[in-house]
Each structure stands twice: as structure tokens, then as C-alpha cells.
Design a protein around this motif. Sequence first.
Motif, PDB file in Angstrom:
ATOM      1  N   ASN A 262      15.438  11.615  48.582  1.00 39.29           N
ATOM      2  CA  ASN A 262      16.103  10.259  49.126  1.00 39.29           C
ATOM      3  C   ASN A 262      15.146   8.961  49.021  1.00 39.29           C
ATOM      4  O   ASN A 262      15.528   8.020  48.489  1.00 39.29           O
ATOM      5  CB  ASN A 262      16.553  10.513  50.683  1.00 39.29           C
ATOM      6  N   LYS A 263      13.695   9.281  49.121  1.00 39.27           N
ATOM      7  CA  LYS A 263      12.714   8.127  48.788  1.00 39.27           C
ATOM      8  C   LYS A 263      12.872   8.017  47.276  1.00 39.27           C
ATOM      9  O   LYS A 263      12.828   6.668  46.734  1.00 39.27           O
ATOM     10  CB  LYS A 263      11.486   8.643  49.013  1.00 39.27           C
ATOM     11  N   ARG A 264      12.963   9.127  46.306  1.00 32.24           N
ATOM     12  CA  ARG A 264      12.877   8.750  45.174  1.00 32.24           C
ATOM     13  C   ARG A 264      14.144   8.077  44.480  1.00 32.24           C
ATOM     14  O   ARG A 264      14.279   7.500  43.799  1.00 32.24           O
ATOM     15  CB  ARG A 264      12.689  10.105  44.145  1.00 32.24           C
TER      16      ARG A 264
ATOM     17  N   ALA B 199      16.048   6.014  46.306  1.00 29.96           N
ATOM     18  CA  ALA B 199      15.922   4.751  46.800  1.00 29.96           C
ATOM     19  C   ALA B 199      15.085   3.970  45.868  1.00 29.96           C
ATOM     20  O   ALA B 199      15.504   2.661  45.375  1.00 29.96           O
ATOM     21  CB  ALA B 199      15.377   4.330  48.171  1.00 29.96           C
ATOM     22  N   PHE B 200      13.933   4.452  45.364  1.00 32.52           N
ATOM     23  CA  PHE B 200      12.875   3.944  44.388  1.00 32.52           C
ATOM     24  C   PHE B 200      13.727   3.503  43.023  1.00 32.52           C
ATOM     25  O   PHE B 200      13.717   2.618  42.570  1.00 32.52           O
ATOM     26  CB  PHE B 200      11.765   4.684  44.224  1.00 32.52           C
TER      27      PHE B 200
END
Length: 60
Positions: free
Chosen positions: A3-5, A7-8
Motif C-alpha cells: 500500500n505504501k509503494r 501510494a508512492f
Amino acid sequence: MINKREAFLEKQINLYNKLIDELENSRLNREQKQDLQNLKVLHEQYIQEQKVLLDSQITV
């Protein structure tokens, strides 16, 4: 982590879209044209990585 990737990648893709549009609509010297091409390459790499992440989520 995914999820962080994601978003990035989404932020980067949107940023690069804006930068590419602005640069394509302006007068560029040779160095700036090379920078624009480099941005386009990175933009495409981010899009491909995002597709892979999304596909991996669908199959899981």
C-alpha cells in the motif's frame, strides 16, 4: 508495504504527468529535452511497476 509503494507510485505518476505536460508545452533547450526524455522513461517505469502491483493484488 504494498500500500505504501502504491501510494508512492501514484504520487510519482501524477507528478510526472504534470511535469511532462508543462515541459512539452514550453520551449526547451537540448539539456531540457534530454531531461524530458528521462522523465518520460521514469514515468513509464512507475506505470509498469504500478500495473504489476495491481495485478499481483488481483491474483492473490
